[in-house]
Motif scaffolding. Structure first.
Motif, PDB file in Angstrom:
ATOM      1  N   SER A 164     -46.954 -16.386  -0.227  1.00 55.30           N
ATOM      2  CA  SER A 164     -47.840 -16.620   0.907  1.00 55.30           C
ATOM      3  C   SER A 164     -49.310 -16.522   0.533  1.00 55.30           C
ATOM      4  O   SER A 164     -50.180 -16.979   1.277  1.00 55.30           O
ATOM      5  CB  SER A 164     -47.541 -15.614   2.025  1.00 55.30           C
ATOM      6  OG  SER A 164     -46.246 -15.809   2.546  1.00 55.30           O
ATOM      7  N   ALA A 165     -49.604 -15.908  -0.620  1.00 56.61           N
ATOM      8  CA  ALA A 165     -50.996 -15.754  -1.041  1.00 56.61           C
ATOM      9  C   ALA A 165     -51.573 -17.048  -1.600  1.00 56.61           C
ATOM     10  O   ALA A 165     -52.786 -17.143  -1.807  1.00 56.61           O
ATOM     11  CB  ALA A 165     -51.089 -14.646  -2.086  1.00 56.61           C
ATOM     12  N   TRP A 193     -49.883 -26.908   4.579  1.00 60.43           N
ATOM     13  CA  TRP A 193     -49.198 -26.359   5.749  1.00 60.43           C
ATOM     14  C   TRP A 193     -48.001 -25.521   5.306  1.00 60.43           C
ATOM     15  O   TRP A 193     -47.502 -25.665   4.196  1.00 60.43           O
ATOM     16  CB  TRP A 193     -48.758 -27.458   6.737  1.00 60.43           C
ATOM     17  CG  TRP A 193     -47.917 -28.578   6.158  1.00 60.43           C
ATOM     18  CD1 TRP A 193     -48.350 -29.828   5.843  1.00 60.43           C
ATOM     19  CD2 TRP A 193     -46.508 -28.540   5.847  1.00 60.43           C
ATOM     20  NE1 TRP A 193     -47.327 -30.578   5.338  1.00 60.43           N
ATOM     21  CE2 TRP A 193     -46.167 -29.819   5.340  1.00 60.43           C
ATOM     22  CE3 TRP A 193     -45.512 -27.598   5.942  1.00 60.43           C
ATOM     23  CZ2 TRP A 193     -44.875 -30.159   4.934  1.00 60.43           C
ATOM     24  CZ3 TRP A 193     -44.215 -27.912   5.538  1.00 60.43           C
ATOM     25  CH2 TRP A 193     -43.912 -29.183   5.052  1.00 60.43           C
ATOM     26  N   ARG A 194     -47.583 -24.656   6.194  1.00 60.00           N
ATOM     27  CA  ARG A 194     -46.416 -23.804   5.922  1.00 60.00           C
ATOM     28  C   ARG A 194     -45.636 -23.622   7.211  1.00 60.00           C
ATOM     29  O   ARG A 194     -46.218 -23.402   8.276  1.00 60.00           O
ATOM     30  CB  ARG A 194     -46.850 -22.450   5.365  1.00 60.00           C
ATOM     31  CG  ARG A 194     -45.695 -21.476   5.108  1.00 60.00           C
ATOM     32  CD  ARG A 194     -46.184 -20.200   4.424  1.00 60.00           C
ATOM     33  NE  ARG A 194     -46.633 -20.502   3.063  1.00 60.00           N
ATOM     34  CZ  ARG A 194     -47.774 -20.086   2.544  1.00 60.00           C
ATOM     35  NH1 ARG A 194     -48.607 -19.370   3.273  1.00 60.00           N
ATOM     36  NH2 ARG A 194     -48.104 -20.399   1.300  1.00 60.00           N
ATOM     37  N   VAL A 195     -44.314 -23.710   7.116  1.00 63.42           N
ATOM     38  CA  VAL A 195     -43.425 -23.435   8.242  1.00 63.42           C
ATOM     39  C   VAL A 195     -42.753 -22.088   7.971  1.00 63.42           C
ATOM     40  O   VAL A 195     -42.042 -21.922   6.976  1.00 63.42           O
ATOM     41  CB  VAL A 195     -42.374 -24.537   8.414  1.00 63.42           C
ATOM     42  CG1 VAL A 195     -41.488 -24.240   9.623  1.00 63.42           C
ATOM     43  CG2 VAL A 195     -43.045 -25.896   8.571  1.00 63.42           C
ATOM     44  N   GLY A 196     -42.990 -21.119   8.844  1.00 65.26           N
ATOM     45  CA  GLY A 196     -42.496 -19.777   8.613  1.00 65.26           C
ATOM     46  C   GLY A 196     -43.403 -19.038   7.650  1.00 65.26           C
ATOM     47  O   GLY A 196     -44.520 -19.471   7.354  1.00 65.26           O
ATOM     48  N   ALA A 249     -42.505 -30.691  14.293  1.00 64.63           N
ATOM     49  CA  ALA A 249     -43.883 -31.088  14.000  1.00 64.63           C
ATOM     50  C   ALA A 249     -44.659 -29.871  13.527  1.00 64.63           C
ATOM     51  O   ALA A 249     -44.651 -28.815  14.181  1.00 64.63           O
ATOM     52  CB  ALA A 249     -44.541 -31.680  15.247  1.00 64.63           C
ATOM     53  N   VAL A 250     -45.300 -29.998  12.366  1.00 63.01           N
ATOM     54  CA  VAL A 250     -46.100 -28.898  11.832  1.00 63.01           C
ATOM     55  C   VAL A 250     -47.112 -28.440  12.881  1.00 63.01           C
ATOM     56  O   VAL A 250     -47.786 -29.260  13.512  1.00 63.01           O
ATOM     57  CB  VAL A 250     -46.812 -29.337  10.532  1.00 63.01           C
ATOM     58  CG1 VAL A 250     -47.891 -28.334  10.138  1.00 63.01           C
ATOM     59  CG2 VAL A 250     -45.799 -29.486   9.411  1.00 63.01           C
ATOM     60  N   ALA A 308     -38.875 -20.028   3.989  1.00 63.27           N
ATOM     61  CA  ALA A 308     -40.129 -20.708   4.337  1.00 63.27           C
ATOM     62  C   ALA A 308     -40.127 -22.087   3.698  1.00 63.27           C
ATOM     63  O   ALA A 308     -39.402 -22.346   2.731  1.00 63.27           O
ATOM     64  CB  ALA A 308     -41.337 -19.905   3.861  1.00 63.27           C
ATOM     65  N   VAL A 309     -40.943 -22.984   4.242  1.00 61.38           N
ATOM     66  CA  VAL A 309     -41.161 -24.321   3.678  1.00 61.38           C
ATOM     67  C   VAL A 309     -42.667 -24.553   3.673  1.00 61.38           C
ATOM     68  O   VAL A 309     -43.346 -24.291   4.679  1.00 61.38           O
ATOM     69  CB  VAL A 309     -40.473 -25.422   4.514  1.00 61.38           C
ATOM     70  CG1 VAL A 309     -40.661 -26.791   3.854  1.00 61.38           C
ATOM     71  CG2 VAL A 309     -38.996 -25.122   4.720  1.00 61.38           C
ATOM     72  N   ASP A 310     -43.202 -25.017   2.544  1.00 61.63           N
ATOM     73  CA  ASP A 310     -44.630 -25.343   2.559  1.00 61.63           C
ATOM     74  C   ASP A 310     -44.950 -26.524   1.645  1.00 61.63           C
ATOM     75  O   ASP A 310     -44.129 -26.954   0.822  1.00 61.63           O
ATOM     76  CB  ASP A 310     -45.506 -24.127   2.255  1.00 61.63           C
ATOM     77  CG  ASP A 310     -45.280 -23.480   0.903  1.00 61.63           C
ATOM     78  OD1 ASP A 310     -44.817 -24.157  -0.031  1.00 61.63           O
ATOM     79  OD2 ASP A 310     -45.579 -22.274   0.769  1.00 61.63           O
TER      80      ASP A 310
END
Length: 533
Positions: A364-365, A370-373, A407-408, A529-531
């Protein structure tokens, strides 16, 4: 018939009882009656239970002269029953009795103290039981113990909907012994109740169990009997090898219904139990830098012999004590995701002090488009993610798993917490790019568990990735047996600039595998997570 209440302590353990007292038709005071192949134990505080001397099974439990609390179809025992002989001995004061059930690779201890309605227990193994599960099962009278966890109660269900261990109700809701179980780090005491009676399992030390701080296993099941478990090892999506040695101590407590406090069991160190380790040390971590304040952090320690953990303070400081000497892998978990590791040694009677450590491996750093979750090792923030531990994915209380088009920027709980080949493969994420953002990019998809070699394969608009290799996961059902906890893995896809367009783009996620069955037993994985980087 003999009634014993005293004994002698041998140099390295308890000696057999040597004092015989006049027998009576029923026990009315502290002691053990040895008669007709049965040990009848009276705690002196109202609890009377019987142990079959040839099998080691508990065959009867009564509190204050009331109804039979022990189920009579199957008895209470280790694993599926040891079929091994039980012996007993007393402490020099006569106030503690130890019943020992000895099999070829297992020794189980039941310890009772005068005027306490508690069975203190510990189990020493040199090999995993033949049934492949090390578990204590208390099988209680279901007509007495009716106050039970709902998720694991099979009473009134209409039959099995998966294998022989997940059941459905007429309204489409589901029940199983796999549902509603706690993480190992949260286990202290839990029980079942009836009118004027309660039975509570104190889970005690988990140092010799397997699976780590977030592992879940069976704690209850209620059908004809009301079952209360302490699972120490099993194959239920087990992520690491079983540990041998002394498991416990743990305890079974009986009350008139109120939940008791978990007792201190350190006094058992003087009983000479096989595998008890006296010389221990501790680790003091002074703090962590790079923490995300939205998350709790756990610091775990593991090697082939033992496992330990502690929850950090706000600064990341933690002390983990009572550890066996040895070298451990220390893992710092953000939520349930490992974000830092280090080898740490612990000595007998020593303190290992670690200065503040910098977290270096939190995905996450890293900057993303974009990131989902969020990267936390769980699917809890996603659609139905919080239900994986408490019900079958098919349960009618769950909103549809999709496939969805997300949708993001939308609410995170609109994206599914798990994707199955036969259910919602083809789930999509839509997002916008400017012309300045058209470049080669990286898609990352984190998973927390996978069944039947499932792994994500993606498409971006008209471009499709290759199928990556499967991650290493336990050989077990996972997402349908109350857990999203397997081995965290990250799949990274390099997407060429030519795949993207200015404006609206669509990322499609499929569950790829040549294995698996249908529906929720098709190949599937839980999402962390997905990014897009």
């Amino acid at each position: 018939m003999k009634h014993f209440s005293r004994g002698r302590l041998a140099a390295l353990g308890l000696a057999a009882a040597t004092c015989t007292f006049a027998s009576t038709s029923a026990l009315a005071a502290w002691g053990i009656t040895d008669a007709s192949g049965v040990l009848t134990v009276d705690t002196g505080a109202g609890l009377v239970f019987k142990v079959n001397k040839s099998s080691g099974d508990i065959t009867s439990i009564k509190l204050n002269g009331g109804a039979e609390l022990q189920g009579q179809t199957k008895f209470s025992h280790i694993s599926s029953g040891l079929g091994a002989p039980a012996t007993y001995a007393f402490s020099p004061s006569g106030t503690t009795a130890v019943i020992t059930i000895t099999a070829s690779t297992l020794k189980h201890y039941i310890v009772v103290r005068r005027n306490e309605n508690t069975l203190y227990m510990a189990t020493h193994i040199t090999a995993e039981p033949a049934v492949g599960e090390l578990r204590w099962i208390t099988r209680l009278n279901g007509s007495v113990f009716t106050g039970v966890p709902v998720e694991s109660s099979l009473r009134g269900t209409t039959g099995a909907i998966e294998s022989s261990d997940v059941f459905g109700n007429s309204d489409g809701t589901t029940r199983s012994k796999y549902y509603g179980n706690q993480r190992a780090k949260d286990m202290t005491i839990r029980g079942v109740t009836g009118s004027g009676v309660g039975a509570f399992m104190v889970y005690g030390s988990r140092e010799s169990a397997s699976g780590g701080p977030f592992f879940r296993d069976i704690q209850n099941q209620s059908g004809t009997d009301t079952e209360l478990y302490n699972y120490m090892n099993s194959g239920h999506n087990q992520t690491e090898a079983f540990r041998m040695g002394l498991h416990g101590p743990y305890a079974l407590m009986f009350t008139t219904g109120a939940t008791p406090s978990a007792p201190d069991m350190s006094w058992m160190s003087g009983l000479g139990l096989d595998g008890w380790v006296a010389g221990r040390g501790k680790v003091v971590l002074n703090g962590l830098s790079g923490m995300d304040t939205a998350y709790a952090y756990t610091v775990g320690f593991a090697n082939g012999t033992a496992q330990y953990w502690g929850t950090t303070s706000g600064s990341g400081a933690v002390t983990v004590a009572n550890m066996k000497p040895g070298t451990y892998t220390m893992t710092v978990y953000k939520g349930e995701l490992g974000v830092y590791t280090e080898q740490v040694s612990v000595s007998s009677g020593g303190t290992t002090t670690l200065n503040t450590r910098a977290i270096t491996a939190d995905p996450s750093a890293q900057a993303v488009l974009w990131r989902v979750g969020n990267w936390d090792g769980t699917p809890l923030e996603f659609l139905n993610g919080q239900t994986l531990n408490v019900r079958h994915p098919s349960d009618t209380r769950n909103p549809s798993w999709g496939p969805v088009t997300y949708a993001v920027g939308s609410a995170t709980n609109k994206f599914p917490g798990a994707i199955w080949k036969g259910v919602n493969s083809g789930t999509q994420i839509t997002f916008n790019l400017t012309s300045a953002q058209l470049a080669a990019r990286t898609v990352r998809i984190g998973i927390t568990a996978a069944y039947a070699n499932a792994r994500p394969q993606i498409s971006v608009n008209g471009w499709t990735s290759t199928v990556p290799s499967a991650s290493t996961q336990p050989d077990s059902r996972s997402l349908t047996i109350g857990t999203y906890r397997g081995n965290n893995a990250t799949f990274t896809f390099s997407v060429p600039a030519s795949a993207f367009v200015a404006g609206s783009n669509t990322l499609t996620i499929n569950a790829a595998s040549g294995s698996g069955s249908t529906a929720y037993l098709s190949a599937g994985f839980a999402v962390d997570a997905v990014d897009l980087r």
